[in-house]
Write a protein that holds these residues in place. Sequence first.
Motif, short mmCIF file in Angstrom:
data_model
loop_
_atom_site.label_atom_id
_atom_site.label_comp_id
_atom_site.label_asym_id
_atom_site.label_seq_id
_atom_site.Cartn_x
_atom_site.Cartn_y
_atom_site.Cartn_z
N ALA A 35 -50.99 -67.81 -15.34
CA ALA A 35 -51.70 -66.99 -16.33
C ALA A 35 -52.41 -65.80 -15.71
N THR A 36 -52.58 -65.81 -14.41
CA THR A 36 -53.34 -64.73 -13.76
C THR A 36 -52.46 -63.78 -12.96
N VAL A 37 -51.16 -63.87 -13.18
CA VAL A 37 -50.24 -62.93 -12.50
C VAL A 37 -50.00 -61.74 -13.42
N GLY A 38 -49.98 -60.57 -12.83
CA GLY A 38 -49.60 -59.37 -13.58
C GLY A 38 -50.71 -58.81 -14.45
N ALA A 70 -59.99 -63.17 -14.43
CA ALA A 70 -59.83 -64.60 -14.76
C ALA A 70 -60.27 -64.86 -16.19
N LEU A 71 -61.39 -64.23 -16.57
CA LEU A 71 -61.90 -64.39 -17.92
C LEU A 71 -60.93 -63.80 -18.93
N HIS A 72 -60.41 -62.62 -18.60
CA HIS A 72 -59.44 -61.96 -19.49
C HIS A 72 -58.19 -62.83 -19.63
N ALA A 73 -57.73 -63.40 -18.53
CA ALA A 73 -56.54 -64.26 -18.57
C ALA A 73 -56.79 -65.48 -19.45
N TYR A 74 -57.95 -66.09 -19.31
CA TYR A 74 -58.28 -67.25 -20.17
C TYR A 74 -58.23 -66.84 -21.64
N SER A 75 -58.79 -65.66 -21.96
CA SER A 75 -58.84 -65.25 -23.37
C SER A 75 -57.43 -65.03 -23.91
N LEU A 76 -56.53 -64.51 -23.08
CA LEU A 76 -55.15 -64.30 -23.53
C LEU A 76 -54.46 -65.65 -23.75
N VAL A 77 -54.66 -66.59 -22.82
CA VAL A 77 -54.01 -67.91 -22.94
C VAL A 77 -54.44 -68.59 -24.23
N HIS A 78 -55.74 -68.56 -24.52
CA HIS A 78 -56.21 -69.21 -25.74
C HIS A 78 -55.82 -68.41 -26.99
N THR A 104 -51.94 -78.18 -21.62
CA THR A 104 -52.16 -77.53 -20.32
C THR A 104 -52.70 -76.12 -20.50
N ALA A 105 -52.24 -75.42 -21.53
CA ALA A 105 -52.74 -74.06 -21.78
C ALA A 105 -54.22 -74.08 -22.17
N ILE A 106 -54.60 -75.04 -23.00
CA ILE A 106 -56.02 -75.15 -23.37
C ILE A 106 -56.86 -75.40 -22.12
N LEU A 107 -56.40 -76.35 -21.30
CA LEU A 107 -57.17 -76.71 -20.10
C LEU A 107 -57.18 -75.58 -19.06
N ALA A 108 -56.05 -74.90 -18.90
CA ALA A 108 -56.00 -73.80 -17.94
C ALA A 108 -56.96 -72.69 -18.36
N GLY A 109 -56.99 -72.40 -19.65
CA GLY A 109 -57.94 -71.41 -20.16
C GLY A 109 -59.38 -71.85 -19.90
N GLN A 113 -62.17 -69.93 -17.37
CA GLN A 113 -63.53 -69.47 -17.72
C GLN A 113 -64.53 -69.99 -16.67
N THR A 114 -64.42 -71.26 -16.33
CA THR A 114 -65.31 -71.81 -15.31
C THR A 114 -65.17 -71.04 -14.00
N LEU A 115 -63.92 -70.77 -13.62
CA LEU A 115 -63.67 -70.06 -12.36
C LEU A 115 -64.34 -68.68 -12.37
N ALA A 116 -64.35 -68.03 -13.52
CA ALA A 116 -64.98 -66.71 -13.61
C ALA A 116 -66.47 -66.80 -13.25
N PHE A 117 -67.16 -67.78 -13.80
CA PHE A 117 -68.59 -67.93 -13.46
C PHE A 117 -68.76 -68.33 -11.99
N ASP A 118 -67.88 -69.18 -11.51
CA ASP A 118 -67.91 -69.58 -10.10
C ASP A 118 -67.81 -68.35 -9.19
#
Lengths: 287, 287
Positions: A35-38, A70-78, A104-109, A113-118
């Motif tokens: 989800a975070t490629v490209g 990472a946050l942007h990628a999560y928002s696209l996945v969801h 898996t898409a819900i969980l990856a998103g 989001q967690t990774l972004a804050f991390d």
Amino acid sequence: MQARLDEVKAQVQSALDAAIADLPQGELRDAMAYATVGGKRLRAFLVMESARLHGVQAEAALPVAAAVEALHAYSLVHDDLPAMDDDDLRRGMPTCHVQWSEATAILAGDALQTLAFDLLARDQVGDAAARLRLIRAFSDAVGARGMVWGQALDIAAETAVDALDLKAVKRLQGAKTGALIRFAAMSGALIADADSAALDDYATALGLAFQIADDILDVTGDEDVTGKRVGKDADAGKATFVSLLGLEGAQDEARRYVTRAEDALSPYGDAAGNLRDLARFVIERDT
Amino acid sequence: MQARLDEVKAQVQSALDAAIADLPQGELRDAMAYATVGGKRLRAFLVMESARLHGVQAEAALPVAAAVEALHAYSLVHDDLPAMDDDDLRRGMPTCHVQWSEATAILAGDALQTLAFDLLARDQVGDAAARLRLIRAFSDAVGARGMVWGQALDIAAETAVDALDLKAVKRLQGAKTGALIRFAAMSGALIADADSAALDDYATALGLAFQIADDILDVTGDEDVTGKRVGKDADAGKATFVSLLGLEGAQDEARRYVTRAEDALSPYGDAAGNLRDLARFVIERDT
């Protein structure tokens, strides 16, 4: 600007890859990497240029750029999930839930989001006060008063009887896509504890120009180039800048916002050349 | 302990209500409020007791307790989605996606995660360094190396050919439910910058006792009392502590973990009486 954008793309991809490689292996991690490629990496570019304008080292800004992407990628996945926009194509590839599964898409998103804050909390970003300024502004930008609120307005508009008017569409987009773009543009000033008002004005105008250009591309774009379905909004009878202003009216409005964005950068003089180029780029792009 | 638990319940509900009331009105906010009502508040209790043991004021710990419960609420909302565990009943009420819609449930969960980080970053929690210690530990506990990872392992186990063995179930639960419980129990020590090893040992044992008790309740529980569907795991052929150890074996194992949790608290002496009570409570509860 293109050379600088390519440089930022490579830097932020490395930072994201390293952060994700550090996680336990498995489908969750693979889906996060997928989800975070490209992507255009315009938000990362804003972070890195905002940092440079405020004397913040690239090494400090890079986790912030990675957090924003990472946050942007999560928002696209969801957003792409069947229960949301139900998109099967993103960046020319199957969307995350098509490639893996809805679960898996819900969980990856969620984990992105967690990774972004991390990433924002990492030592290399700056002193503790700077990191907390970022985290506070970030949670405002991406939560229930920012991006997620905008997405909820968008979902509500789909089932509303009356189409949104121009003011409502601007409010919706100001939250859904504008808030994260504003955070990205202001992040360098936040790290340096400098005045961020000029960058806020710039990013507000840039975000609207960007969204108008997106709406135009949804009508005029080439699926092979944009990498996502075109004509979706029109088919869904959604109120967009094009449906409200017409194609030429939308193009004029986008140009006005680009001029406003450029003007907002005057305090930075020539140093803001890349950000000015970006403002013109967002309405000239074909993807 | 019950009086103290009731006190914490009221405090944390007020803190959550205030944080959510502060958001823009609409279905998103309503769904967030809906998802954060009720529950046992064991995690909030752990935060408040951990703070008390380390001389941290209740006012400072309360946003942390609210953050932990907001995070827990988000995880339940997403876990209950049709693409995940597909549950229609939670805390005796329709689950969030049944009450509202899948889209709103996804977004409410997303925004509750953001709210959790927002709460941890608030000034009243402590100095900047303390807040960052919490945010770093929290993101480890709830992301792709903690809770979400555990949930992904759980989803993967459902489609795997071989049922998990005891070691794998412990690893899964240690991440899925254990990581947030450990964070909650250690949070007071993190704020005070004190040694958190004893609370870590306590919470690791407590989390396993809690999960074993959950598995036992899934077999022996009364739906009217637990407020959620019973027998789901058994029907799904899921490996649980009961399926692996038998009902009596699981009860013995839970008691062993309670003893281990109580023993871990010895450095705190009588001051940890409430936490000892909690360890016994988690295996005696009927809900």
